[in-house]
Design a protein around this motif. Structure first.
Motif, PDB file in Angstrom:
ATOM      1  N   SER A  97       0.829  -1.214   0.000  1.00 55.36           N
ATOM      2  CA  SER A  97       0.000   0.000   0.000  1.00 55.36           C
ATOM      3  C   SER A  97       0.857   1.254   0.000  1.00 55.36           C
ATOM      4  O   SER A  97       0.553   2.241  -0.687  1.00 55.36           O
ATOM      5  CB  SER A  97      -0.928  -0.002   1.218  1.00 55.36           C
ATOM      6  OG  SER A  97      -1.863  -1.060   1.145  1.00 55.36           O
ATOM      7  N   LYS A  98       1.950   1.228   0.757  1.00 53.44           N
ATOM      8  CA  LYS A  98       2.833   2.395   0.802  1.00 53.44           C
ATOM      9  C   LYS A  98       3.506   2.622  -0.559  1.00 53.44           C
ATOM     10  O   LYS A  98       3.653   3.764  -1.010  1.00 53.44           O
ATOM     11  CB  LYS A  98       3.884   2.212   1.897  1.00 53.44           C
ATOM     12  CG  LYS A  98       3.331   2.339   3.307  1.00 53.44           C
ATOM     13  CD  LYS A  98       4.423   2.246   4.353  1.00 53.44           C
ATOM     14  CE  LYS A  98       3.846   2.343   5.765  1.00 53.44           C
ATOM     15  NZ  LYS A  98       3.249   3.676   6.035  1.00 53.44           N
ATOM     16  N   ILE A  99       3.915   1.545  -1.217  1.00 53.19           N
ATOM     17  CA  ILE A  99       4.563   1.688  -2.521  1.00 53.19           C
ATOM     18  C   ILE A  99       3.590   2.281  -3.532  1.00 53.19           C
ATOM     19  O   ILE A  99       3.953   3.161  -4.324  1.00 53.19           O
ATOM     20  CB  ILE A  99       5.120   0.331  -2.992  1.00 53.19           C
ATOM     21  CG1 ILE A  99       6.327  -0.067  -2.124  1.00 53.19           C
ATOM     22  CG2 ILE A  99       5.530   0.396  -4.468  1.00 53.19           C
ATOM     23  CD1 ILE A  99       6.888  -1.442  -2.417  1.00 53.19           C
ATOM     24  N   VAL A 100       2.343   1.815  -3.507  1.00 55.08           N
ATOM     25  CA  VAL A 100       1.340   2.395  -4.412  1.00 55.08           C
ATOM     26  C   VAL A 100       1.178   3.887  -4.136  1.00 55.08           C
ATOM     27  O   VAL A 100       1.104   4.708  -5.060  1.00 55.08           O
ATOM     28  CB  VAL A 100      -0.011   1.660  -4.268  1.00 55.08           C
ATOM     29  CG1 VAL A 100      -1.110   2.409  -5.030  1.00 55.08           C
ATOM     30  CG2 VAL A 100       0.101   0.229  -4.765  1.00 55.08           C
ATOM     31  N   GLU A 101       1.166   4.254  -2.863  1.00 58.10           N
ATOM     32  CA  GLU A 101       1.023   5.656  -2.498  1.00 58.10           C
ATOM     33  C   GLU A 101       2.216   6.480  -3.002  1.00 58.10           C
ATOM     34  O   GLU A 101       2.048   7.628  -3.459  1.00 58.10           O
ATOM     35  CB  GLU A 101       0.893   5.792  -0.984  1.00 58.10           C
ATOM     36  CG  GLU A 101       0.519   7.185  -0.501  1.00 58.10           C
ATOM     37  CD  GLU A 101      -0.829   7.652  -1.009  1.00 58.10           C
ATOM     38  OE1 GLU A 101      -0.983   8.871  -1.239  1.00 58.10           O
ATOM     39  OE2 GLU A 101      -1.734   6.810  -1.187  1.00 58.10           O
ATOM     40  N   PHE A 102       3.417   5.889  -2.938  1.00 54.29           N
ATOM     41  CA  PHE A 102       4.603   6.584  -3.434  1.00 54.29           C
ATOM     42  C   PHE A 102       4.507   6.867  -4.938  1.00 54.29           C
ATOM     43  O   PHE A 102       5.192   7.754  -5.452  1.00 54.29           O
ATOM     44  CB  PHE A 102       5.864   5.765  -3.167  1.00 54.29           C
ATOM     45  CG  PHE A 102       6.174   5.545  -1.707  1.00 54.29           C
ATOM     46  CD1 PHE A 102       5.731   6.434  -0.743  1.00 54.29           C
ATOM     47  CD2 PHE A 102       6.921   4.445  -1.309  1.00 54.29           C
ATOM     48  CE1 PHE A 102       6.025   6.224   0.608  1.00 54.29           C
ATOM     49  CE2 PHE A 102       7.223   4.239   0.031  1.00 54.29           C
ATOM     50  CZ  PHE A 102       6.767   5.123   0.990  1.00 54.29           C
ATOM     51  N   CYS A 103       3.682   6.080  -5.637  1.00 50.23           N
ATOM     52  CA  CYS A 103       3.605   6.160  -7.095  1.00 50.23           C
ATOM     53  C   CYS A 103       2.396   6.948  -7.575  1.00 50.23           C
ATOM     54  O   CYS A 103       1.983   6.815  -8.730  1.00 50.23           O
ATOM     55  CB  CYS A 103       3.579   4.752  -7.694  1.00 50.23           C
ATOM     56  SG  CYS A 103       5.048   3.759  -7.351  1.00 50.23           S
ATOM     57  N   ARG A 104       1.815   7.770  -6.718  1.00 54.73           N
ATOM     58  CA  ARG A 104       0.661   8.569  -7.139  1.00 54.73           C
ATOM     59  C   ARG A 104       1.021   9.503  -8.291  1.00 54.73           C
ATOM     60  O   ARG A 104       0.196   9.787  -9.157  1.00 54.73           O
ATOM     61  CB  ARG A 104       0.113   9.367  -5.955  1.00 54.73           C
ATOM     62  CG  ARG A 104      -0.579   8.529  -4.896  1.00 54.73           C
ATOM     63  CD  ARG A 104      -1.758   7.761  -5.462  1.00 54.73           C
ATOM     64  NE  ARG A 104      -2.300   6.780  -4.519  1.00 54.73           N
ATOM     65  CZ  ARG A 104      -3.151   5.834  -4.845  1.00 54.73           C
ATOM     66  NH1 ARG A 104      -3.538   5.719  -6.107  1.00 54.73           N
ATOM     67  NH2 ARG A 104      -3.596   4.982  -3.940  1.00 54.73           N
ATOM     68  N   ALA A 105       2.240   9.977  -8.287  1.00 59.70           N
ATOM     69  CA  ALA A 105       2.782  10.704  -9.437  1.00 59.70           C
ATOM     70  C   ALA A 105       3.899   9.847 -10.027  1.00 59.70           C
ATOM     71  O   ALA A 105       4.566   9.116  -9.288  1.00 59.70           O
ATOM     72  CB  ALA A 105       3.317  12.067  -9.023  1.00 59.70           C
ATOM     73  N   PRO A 106       4.118   9.878 -11.341  1.00 54.81           N
ATOM     74  CA  PRO A 106       5.161   9.040 -11.951  1.00 54.81           C
ATOM     75  C   PRO A 106       6.510   9.227 -11.248  1.00 54.81           C
ATOM     76  O   PRO A 106       6.932  10.350 -10.971  1.00 54.81           O
ATOM     77  CB  PRO A 106       5.196   9.530 -13.404  1.00 54.81           C
ATOM     78  CG  PRO A 106       3.809  10.036 -13.647  1.00 54.81           C
ATOM     79  CD  PRO A 106       3.388  10.667 -12.346  1.00 54.81           C
TER      80      PRO A 106
ATOM     81  N   LEU B   4      12.782   3.523  -3.969  1.00 62.39           N
ATOM     82  CA  LEU B   4      13.637   2.873  -2.979  1.00 62.39           C
ATOM     83  C   LEU B   4      14.027   3.861  -1.879  1.00 62.39           C
ATOM     84  O   LEU B   4      14.027   3.515  -0.688  1.00 62.39           O
ATOM     85  CB  LEU B   4      14.890   2.309  -3.661  1.00 62.39           C
ATOM     86  CG  LEU B   4      15.818   1.468  -2.789  1.00 62.39           C
ATOM     87  CD1 LEU B   4      15.096   0.233  -2.252  1.00 62.39           C
ATOM     88  CD2 LEU B   4      17.053   1.043  -3.578  1.00 62.39           C
ATOM     89  N   GLN B   5      14.356   5.071  -2.268  1.00 61.44           N
ATOM     90  CA  GLN B   5      14.696   6.099  -1.272  1.00 61.44           C
ATOM     91  C   GLN B   5      13.529   6.328  -0.317  1.00 61.44           C
ATOM     92  O   GLN B   5      13.717   6.427   0.905  1.00 61.44           O
ATOM     93  CB  GLN B   5      15.063   7.398  -1.982  1.00 61.44           C
ATOM     94  CG  GLN B   5      15.445   8.533  -1.031  1.00 61.44           C
ATOM     95  CD  GLN B   5      15.638   9.851  -1.762  1.00 61.44           C
ATOM     96  OE1 GLN B   5      14.820  10.230  -2.602  1.00 61.44           O
ATOM     97  NE2 GLN B   5      16.739  10.542  -1.470  1.00 61.44           N
ATOM     98  N   LYS B   6      12.317   6.407  -0.859  1.00 57.99           N
ATOM     99  CA  LYS B   6      11.145   6.621  -0.017  1.00 57.99           C
ATOM    100  C   LYS B   6      10.917   5.450   0.935  1.00 57.99           C
ATOM    101  O   LYS B   6      10.530   5.650   2.091  1.00 57.99           O
ATOM    102  CB  LYS B   6       9.915   6.858  -0.890  1.00 57.99           C
ATOM    103  CG  LYS B   6       9.884   8.226  -1.551  1.00 57.99           C
ATOM    104  CD  LYS B   6       8.647   8.390  -2.411  1.00 57.99           C
ATOM    105  CE  LYS B   6       8.583   9.786  -3.022  1.00 57.99           C
ATOM    106  NZ  LYS B   6       8.337  10.829  -1.988  1.00 57.99           N
ATOM    107  N   VAL B   7      11.146   4.225   0.473  1.00 57.30           N
ATOM    108  CA  VAL B   7      11.014   3.052   1.350  1.00 57.30           C
ATOM    109  C   VAL B   7      12.012   3.127   2.504  1.00 57.30           C
ATOM    110  O   VAL B   7      11.669   2.915   3.669  1.00 57.30           O
ATOM    111  CB  VAL B   7      11.205   1.746   0.549  1.00 57.30           C
ATOM    112  CG1 VAL B   7      11.333   0.553   1.490  1.00 57.30           C
ATOM    113  CG2 VAL B   7      10.036   1.529  -0.413  1.00 57.30           C
TER     114      VAL B   7
END
Length: 292
Positions: free
Chosen positions: A226-235, A242-245
């Motif tokens: 779910s967090k990864i999907v949220e990170f990808c709300r914008a391209p 990986l940095q965001k994780v």
């Protein structure tokens, strides 16, 4: 550490960074389930065998990660034991450079060619039902690694390899290594239904009831997804994901963590794309991930 713990008539495990199963085949012979992380681990296992007067007949590797096969070469040279490993993992056990190359995605720099990621080669044979001891059953546990298996022995003790992590490990590190997320979740759902006298995971405490821990691992996978999907709300490109994780979970980046967590994040991205949660686009010479 490296304490021999008896859990049934003929069933034991050796407490170590990755638990090593030990099963008595008769009064003289034993087999191991995995072999520890390096030559020193193999030497400590050999000392236990010598103290008990046991002969090592075979090592049954659950999969080819270095912390499970690192003791293979030493123990095989010392005892002449057979080594068996499942499917693709047998090839990785024979040629450990494959694992480091797979994690890095090319020929690995020497920073990654060390015993924690690349074990010594061992003369492994393919695991088949025919080579299992009497009363043994192999249990397919794909997901964490290619063709990982666990084993149920004649005392109804089930050795679960790396199909799940302890609560403490997940709470501390948050993201465990996964090769195939879909298979990993299917494996955990199956594990929840298993019954046994005792379950012995490699990286969690032995328990009579594995279902709650399996569900905890499932919940953590879904949280990370779910967090990864949220990170990808914008391209966004992979390195930024990986940095965001790392930032989200307070992880410390080094070369080893870059390839281990990075490989896992790529597996999440593949799964999320295959299941329709993410898609990709190409812009300015970059592959960008975006939520659907």
């Amino acid at each position: 550490m490296f304490e021999l713990i008896q859990v049934a008539d003929n069933s034991y495990y050796i407490q170590s960074p990755a638990k090593i199963g030990l099963v008595k085949l008769n009064d003289a012979d034993v087999c191991l389930i995995d072999a520890g992380n390096d030559k020193d681990a193999g030497r400590k296992v050999r000392q236990i065998l010598d103290t008990k007067g046991w002969h090592l007949k075979a090592i049954y590797n659950t999969h080819s990660n270095a912390d499970h096969i690192g003791g293979n070469q030493y123990l095989q040279r010392q005892t002449g034991c057979k080594i068996y490993a499942p499917g693709i993992d047998c090839d990785f056990t024979r040629h450990p450079i494959l694992e480091t190359s797979f994690l890095y995605g090319g020929y690995p720099p020497k920073d990654l060619r060390h015993k924690f990621l690349m074990a010594k080669e061992s003369d492994a044979e393919y695991l088949t039902d025919e080579v299992l001891p009497e009363g043994f059953q192999s249990i397919p546990l794909p997901g964490h690694f290619f063709d990982m298996v666990g084993f149920r022995d004649g005392d109804d003790v089930v050795y679960l390899a790396d199909c799940l992590s302890s609560r403490e490990t997940l709470e501390k590190y948050q993201i465990g290594f996964i090769y195939d997320v879909a298979a990993y979740l299917e494996t955990l759902e199956m594990v929840k239904t298993l019954e046994a006298r005792l379950f012995v995971p490699a990286h969690a405490e032995a328990t009579e009831n594995i279902a709650p821990l399996a569900q905890f691992n499932i919940d953590k996978v879904n949280e990370i997804a779910s967090k990864i999907v949220e990170f990808c709300r914008a391209p966004i490109c992979f390195e930024q994901i990986l940095q965001k994780v790392f930032n989200e979970y307070g992880l410390v980046m080094d070369f080893e963590q870059y390839v281990l967590v990075g490989s896992t994040v790529r597996s999440y991205l593949s799964w999320l794309k295959d299941t329709g949660s993410l898609d990709v686009e190409f812009a300015d010479g970059m592959l960008l991930w975006r939520a659907v």
